[in-house]
Design a protein around this motif. Sequence first.
Motif, PDB file in Angstrom:
ATOM      1  N   THR A   8     -50.458  62.739  85.127  1.00 24.45           N
ATOM      2  CA  THR A   8     -49.572  63.470  86.044  1.00 24.45           C
ATOM      3  C   THR A   8     -50.022  63.381  87.502  1.00 24.45           C
ATOM      4  OG1 THR A   8     -50.786  65.514  85.606  1.00 24.45           O
ATOM      5  CG2 THR A   8     -48.821  65.097  84.272  1.00 24.45           C
ATOM      6  N   ASP A   9     -51.222  62.882  87.731  1.00 23.35           N
ATOM      7  CA  ASP A   9     -51.705  62.751  89.114  1.00 23.35           C
ATOM      8  C   ASP A   9     -50.845  61.794  89.933  1.00 23.35           C
ATOM      9  OD1 ASP A   9     -53.771  64.456  88.462  1.00 23.35           O
ATOM     10  OD2 ASP A   9     -55.274  62.875  88.289  1.00 23.35           O
ATOM     11  N   LYS A  10     -50.111  60.929  89.255  1.00 19.15           N
ATOM     12  CA  LYS A  10     -49.260  59.960  89.971  1.00 19.15           C
ATOM     13  C   LYS A  10     -48.206  60.664  90.824  1.00 19.15           C
ATOM     14  CE  LYS A  10     -48.799  57.764  86.057  1.00 19.15           C
ATOM     15  NZ  LYS A  10     -48.310  56.897  85.000  1.00 19.15           N
ATOM     16  N   GLN A  11     -47.969  61.933  90.549  1.00 20.07           N
ATOM     17  CA  GLN A  11     -47.003  62.687  91.354  1.00 20.07           C
ATOM     18  C   GLN A  11     -47.427  62.762  92.820  1.00 20.07           C
ATOM     19  OE1 GLN A  11     -46.919  66.951  90.473  1.00 20.07           O
ATOM     20  NE2 GLN A  11     -49.012  66.805  89.692  1.00 20.07           N
ATOM     21  N   PHE A  12     -48.711  62.618  93.072  1.00 17.41           N
ATOM     22  CA  PHE A  12     -49.209  62.728  94.446  1.00 17.41           C
ATOM     23  C   PHE A  12     -48.973  61.466  95.269  1.00 17.41           C
ATOM     24  CE2 PHE A  12     -51.837  65.711  91.933  1.00 17.41           C
ATOM     25  CZ  PHE A  12     -51.369  66.884  92.510  1.00 17.41           C
ATOM     26  N   ILE A  16     -48.750  60.676  99.537  1.00 19.56           N
ATOM     27  CA  ILE A  16     -49.500  59.628 100.235  1.00 19.56           C
ATOM     28  C   ILE A  16     -48.534  58.712 100.982  1.00 19.56           C
ATOM     29  CG2 ILE A  16     -50.975  57.593  99.917  1.00 19.56           C
ATOM     30  CD1 ILE A  16     -52.217  59.125  97.491  1.00 19.56           C
ATOM     31  N   ILE A  17     -47.450  58.321 100.309  1.00 21.97           N
ATOM     32  CA  ILE A  17     -46.450  57.442 100.934  1.00 21.97           C
ATOM     33  C   ILE A  17     -45.808  58.117 102.139  1.00 21.97           C
ATOM     34  CG2 ILE A  17     -44.191  56.351 100.565  1.00 21.97           C
ATOM     35  CD1 ILE A  17     -45.190  55.820  97.636  1.00 21.97           C
ATOM     36  N   GLU A  18     -45.486  59.387 102.012  1.00 18.42           N
ATOM     37  CA  GLU A  18     -44.874  60.115 103.135  1.00 18.42           C
ATOM     38  C   GLU A  18     -45.848  60.308 104.286  1.00 18.42           C
ATOM     39  OE1 GLU A  18     -43.454  63.720 101.320  1.00 18.42           O
ATOM     40  OE2 GLU A  18     -41.674  62.736 100.483  1.00 18.42           O
ATOM     41  N   ALA A  20     -48.470  58.293 105.032  1.00 15.43           N
ATOM     42  CA  ALA A  20     -48.879  57.006 105.603  1.00 15.43           C
ATOM     43  C   ALA A  20     -47.800  55.979 105.275  1.00 15.43           C
ATOM     44  CB  ALA A  20     -50.229  56.580 105.047  1.00 15.43           C
ATOM     45  N   PRO A  21     -46.593  56.170 105.822  1.00 12.79           N
ATOM     46  CA  PRO A  21     -45.465  55.325 105.414  1.00 12.79           C
ATOM     47  C   PRO A  21     -45.616  53.848 105.751  1.00 12.79           C
ATOM     48  CG  PRO A  21     -44.862  56.690 107.291  1.00 12.79           C
ATOM     49  CD  PRO A  21     -46.210  57.150 106.832  1.00 12.79           C
ATOM     50  N   GLN A  22     -46.114  53.532 106.905  1.00 11.68           N
ATOM     51  CA  GLN A  22     -46.229  52.133 107.309  1.00 11.68           C
ATOM     52  C   GLN A  22     -47.249  51.398 106.435  1.00 11.68           C
ATOM     53  OE1 GLN A  22     -46.966  51.655 111.479  1.00 11.68           O
ATOM     54  NE2 GLN A  22     -47.040  49.426 111.373  1.00 11.68           N
ATOM     55  N   GLN A  23     -48.402  52.012 106.248  1.00 14.05           N
ATOM     56  CA  GLN A  23     -49.439  51.397 105.429  1.00 14.05           C
ATOM     57  C   GLN A  23     -49.003  51.299 103.972  1.00 14.05           C
ATOM     58  OE1 GLN A  23     -49.756  53.980 107.476  1.00 14.05           O
ATOM     59  NE2 GLN A  23     -51.532  53.740 108.801  1.00 14.05           N
ATOM     60  N   SER A  24     -48.333  52.337 103.480  1.00 12.84           N
ATOM     61  CA  SER A  24     -47.851  52.341 102.099  1.00 12.84           C
ATOM     62  C   SER A  24     -46.821  51.246 101.878  1.00 12.84           C
ATOM     63  CB  SER A  24     -47.248  53.711 101.746  1.00 12.84           C
ATOM     64  OG  SER A  24     -48.236  54.708 101.795  1.00 12.84           O
ATOM     65  N   LYS A  25     -45.919  51.087 102.833  1.00 19.21           N
ATOM     66  CA  LYS A  25     -44.898  50.051 102.723  1.00 19.21           C
ATOM     67  C   LYS A  25     -45.549  48.672 102.666  1.00 19.21           C
ATOM     68  CE  LYS A  25     -40.779  48.198 104.972  1.00 19.21           C
ATOM     69  NZ  LYS A  25     -39.901  48.238 106.130  1.00 19.21           N
ATOM     70  N   ALA A  26     -46.540  48.453 103.509  1.00 16.56           N
ATOM     71  CA  ALA A  26     -47.227  47.166 103.536  1.00 16.56           C
ATOM     72  C   ALA A  26     -47.952  46.909 102.218  1.00 16.56           C
ATOM     73  CB  ALA A  26     -48.213  47.116 104.701  1.00 16.56           C
ATOM     74  N   TRP A  27     -48.648  47.917 101.707  1.00 19.55           N
ATOM     75  CA  TRP A  27     -49.383  47.753 100.459  1.00 19.55           C
ATOM     76  C   TRP A  27     -48.437  47.529  99.279  1.00 19.55           C
ATOM     77  CZ3 TRP A  27     -49.724  50.828  95.965  1.00 19.55           C
ATOM     78  CH2 TRP A  27     -50.651  50.369  95.046  1.00 19.55           C
ATOM     79  N   LEU A  28     -47.369  48.314  99.203  1.00 16.64           N
ATOM     80  CA  LEU A  28     -46.405  48.171  98.110  1.00 16.64           C
ATOM     81  C   LEU A  28     -45.726  46.802  98.156  1.00 16.64           C
ATOM     82  CD1 LEU A  28     -44.910  51.774  98.136  1.00 16.64           C
ATOM     83  CD2 LEU A  28     -46.250  50.740  96.286  1.00 16.64           C
ATOM     84  N   SER A  29     -45.435  46.318  99.360  1.00 18.57           N
ATOM     85  CA  SER A  29     -44.830  45.002  99.516  1.00 18.57           C
ATOM     86  C   SER A  29     -45.794  43.913  99.045  1.00 18.57           C
ATOM     87  CB  SER A  29     -44.443  44.780 100.973  1.00 18.57           C
ATOM     88  OG  SER A  29     -43.938  43.488 101.161  1.00 18.57           O
TER      89      SER A  29
END
Length: 111
Positions: A8-12, A16-18, A20-29
Amino acid sequence: MKHYTESTDKQFAKEIIESAPQQSKAWLSFDKEVHDVQTSIPTKYKELISIGIALTTQCPYCIEVHTLKAKEIGITQEELSETIMIAAALRSGAAVGYGLLSMKFFKDTEE
């Protein structure tokens, strides 16, 4: 806190994405490009490699995601078992490798 890691920790991830949106977008891409884009390495092999790496880095979330994805695309129990044993061999080999460094430190103090 019950356990350090729980499914259930994945809910967090949302927070994290909200935050650090720019970094999260880059990593997810990057992650999508590596795993989902067809390349010379078949998806099945990518998932088995990912499982092996997840086992050695001990990331429970990665182990779950990649094991389930690999099962979905048809890996066998035997392929999973061999991947587990390859990871175990490499992990133990790394301990010996770092043992060389330990011996080096030990011997360097004798000079």
